[in-house]
Design an enzyme around this catalytic site. Structure first.
Site, PDB file in Angstrom:
ATOM      1  N   PRO A 102       0.848  -1.198   0.000  1.00 25.68           N
ATOM      2  CA  PRO A 102       0.000   0.000   0.000  1.00 25.68           C
ATOM      3  C   PRO A 102       0.879   1.242   0.000  1.00 25.68           C
ATOM      4  O   PRO A 102       1.798   1.349   0.808  1.00 25.68           O
ATOM      5  CB  PRO A 102      -0.787  -0.130   1.313  1.00 25.68           C
ATOM      6  CG  PRO A 102       0.037  -1.023   2.183  1.00 25.68           C
ATOM      7  CD  PRO A 102       0.789  -1.935   1.267  1.00 25.68           C
ATOM      8  N   GLY A 130       7.262  -2.439  -2.718  1.00 35.75           N
ATOM      9  CA  GLY A 130       6.580  -1.160  -2.859  1.00 35.75           C
ATOM     10  C   GLY A 130       7.089  -0.342  -4.019  1.00 35.75           C
ATOM     11  O   GLY A 130       6.665  -0.498  -5.153  1.00 35.75           O
ATOM     12  N   ARG A 131       8.065   0.528  -3.748  1.00 36.76           N
ATOM     13  CA  ARG A 131       8.504   1.505  -4.745  1.00 36.76           C
ATOM     14  C   ARG A 131       8.975   0.872  -6.049  1.00 36.76           C
ATOM     15  O   ARG A 131       8.698   1.390  -7.130  1.00 36.76           O
ATOM     16  CB  ARG A 131       9.614   2.379  -4.158  1.00 36.76           C
ATOM     17  CG  ARG A 131       9.102   3.437  -3.196  1.00 36.76           C
ATOM     18  CD  ARG A 131      10.236   4.083  -2.438  1.00 36.76           C
ATOM     19  NE  ARG A 131      10.849   3.145  -1.497  1.00 36.76           N
ATOM     20  CZ  ARG A 131      12.019   3.341  -0.902  1.00 36.76           C
ATOM     21  NH1 ARG A 131      12.712   4.435  -1.182  1.00 36.76           N
ATOM     22  NH2 ARG A 131      12.504   2.465  -0.039  1.00 36.76           N
ATOM     23  N   ASN A 155       9.216  -6.774   3.954  1.00 37.65           N
ATOM     24  CA  ASN A 155       9.060  -5.591   3.112  1.00 37.65           C
ATOM     25  C   ASN A 155      10.240  -4.663   3.361  1.00 37.65           C
ATOM     26  O   ASN A 155      10.760  -4.597   4.458  1.00 37.65           O
ATOM     27  CB  ASN A 155       7.725  -4.907   3.459  1.00 37.65           C
ATOM     28  CG  ASN A 155       7.566  -3.528   2.853  1.00 37.65           C
ATOM     29  OD1 ASN A 155       7.345  -2.540   3.551  1.00 37.65           O
ATOM     30  ND2 ASN A 155       7.664  -3.433   1.545  1.00 37.65           N
ATOM     31  N   LYS A 166       0.590  -4.517   9.271  1.00 37.98           N
ATOM     32  CA  LYS A 166       1.868  -4.112   8.668  1.00 37.98           C
ATOM     33  C   LYS A 166       2.561  -3.178   9.647  1.00 37.98           C
ATOM     34  O   LYS A 166       1.974  -2.184  10.085  1.00 37.98           O
ATOM     35  CB  LYS A 166       1.645  -3.420   7.326  1.00 37.98           C
ATOM     36  CG  LYS A 166       2.936  -3.099   6.568  1.00 37.98           C
ATOM     37  CD  LYS A 166       2.635  -2.585   5.161  1.00 37.98           C
ATOM     38  CE  LYS A 166       3.925  -2.464   4.341  1.00 37.98           C
ATOM     39  NZ  LYS A 166       4.795  -1.368   4.808  1.00 37.98           N
ATOM     40  N   GLY A 173      13.037  -2.276   0.547  1.00 33.35           N
ATOM     41  CA  GLY A 173      14.243  -2.267  -0.270  1.00 33.35           C
ATOM     42  C   GLY A 173      14.417  -3.430  -1.226  1.00 33.35           C
ATOM     43  O   GLY A 173      15.516  -3.640  -1.744  1.00 33.35           O
ATOM     44  N   CYS A 180       3.341   3.450   9.200  1.00 31.42           N
ATOM     45  CA  CYS A 180       3.576   4.777   8.627  1.00 31.42           C
ATOM     46  C   CYS A 180       3.995   5.758   9.720  1.00 31.42           C
ATOM     47  O   CYS A 180       3.296   5.898  10.727  1.00 31.42           O
ATOM     48  CB  CYS A 180       2.324   5.282   7.919  1.00 31.42           C
ATOM     49  SG  CYS A 180       2.551   6.907   7.157  1.00 31.42           S
TER      50      CYS A 180
END
EC number: 1.3.1.-
Length: 323
Positions: A14, A228-229, A206, A135, A208, A96
């Site tokens: 997300p 993710g990215r 999660n 998460k 890198g 976050c």
């Protein structure tokens, strides 16, 4: 076909402002097996929104919704709505670190209050049948010992069997969210140790992770990998997922195939009044490292935002690219 693998074996993380419904539809063109996540949506926003924040296309499935919040009653009410809409999973954001999120009492700051997190997870799982997952980081500020992390997991595990662990600690002040994704060092071994110490839980990693080979290596130590990215900036990576990670006997899905498969969806959305730029902004990285990638990005960036921009903008941009 029955899927013999853990449902979270591979997931796209997300990401706020990035994993919109249009982004997820695009990512689904590359992989049928990847678990896709919404952006984080706060519980109050869902309960009080004047428009539908839970909208998605059935073709996005399997898709999970990430919730932000710390009020067990609010979260339970949201969970019922989310399940009724057909989502595959509900995920609680405890990772976050942004100031805005902390001010709302959700995100990484909740790691300091494992009892409240446990209450939130239990409240949701009590009212839905779909999995409620979490998460989180490996620690926050000075609460970063392995013993702290184990205690956090131990308090929540009676109510959830699924933990997605960002293998960095978070600093709740002094670093921006972007810096918190880059500056705290990655500690994959700590996540591996969690799996060894809590073998009954589903542990996903999660942070890198950028290549198929890296994903495969992590999957020898944990149950799932979340990217993710890299998945957003280089979505062609997703075209290998079903073949490489799920033993699917199918050809590689190239970026060109995925983009061409998007065209009917784009036309449909344009007919509903959606602006072209709201869709294609998520497609800019499709041809990373391909000849013509820069022209692809430039043509979309300069033309998709123009009044009346239509499907022809994407078709023209495709002519610049050679895979």
């Amino acid at each position: 076909m029955h899927n013999k693998f853990y449902r979270g074996r591979f997931a796209v993380a997300p990401m706020l402002d990035w994993t919109t419904r249009h982004c997820r539809y695009f990512h689904r063109q590359f992989s049928q097996q990847a678990l896709l996540y919404t952006e984080m949506i706060t519980a109050p926003a869902i309960l009080h929104a004047k428009y539908d924040l839970l909208e998605y296309d059935p073709a996005e499935q399997p898709v999970a919704l990430q919730l932000g919040g710390s009020d067990p009653t609010q979260l339970a009410n949201c969970a019922k709505l989310v399940q009724a809409r057909g989502y595959t999973e509900i995920n609680l954001n405890v990772g976050c670190p942004s100031d805005r999120v902390q001010n709302g009492m959700f995100g990484a700051c909740l790691m300091a209050n494992a009892d409240l997190v446990a209450d939130c997870i239990k409240a949701m799982q009590d009212v839905v049948d779909i999995p409620v997952t979490i998460k989180h980081r490996i620690g926050i500020d000075t609460l970063d010992s392995y013993a702290f992390l184990c205690d956090f997991i131990d308090k929540i595990q009676p109510y959830s069997q699924d933990f997605i662990v960002h293998a960095r600690k978070a600093w709740l002040s002094g670093l921006s969210p972007k810096e918190n994704r880059e500056i705290p060092p990655l500690d994959y071994e700590r996540v591996y140790q969690l799996k060894r110490d809590f073998p009954q839980l589903n542990i996903s990693i999660n942070g890198g992770i950028k290549t198929i080979d890296e994903i495969k290596q992590h999957l020898t130590k944990v149950d799932g990998v979340m990217v993710g990215r890299e998945a957003y900036q280089n979505p062609a990576l997703l075209g290998e997922i079903d073949q490489q990670l799920f033993d699917q006997n199918q050809p590689l899905i190239t970026a060109r195939i995925a983009v061409e498969n998007m065209l009917p969806y784009i036309e449909q959305q344009l007919s509903k009044g959606v602006y072209l730029n709201h869709i294609v902004r998520h497609m800019l990285g499709a041809f990373q490292n391909c000849k013509g990638a820069r022209q692809w990005r430039r043509h979309l960036s300069e033309n998709a935002c123009k009044q009346g921009a239509g499907i022809e903008v994407v078709e023209q941009a495709l002519r610049f690219v050679t895979e």
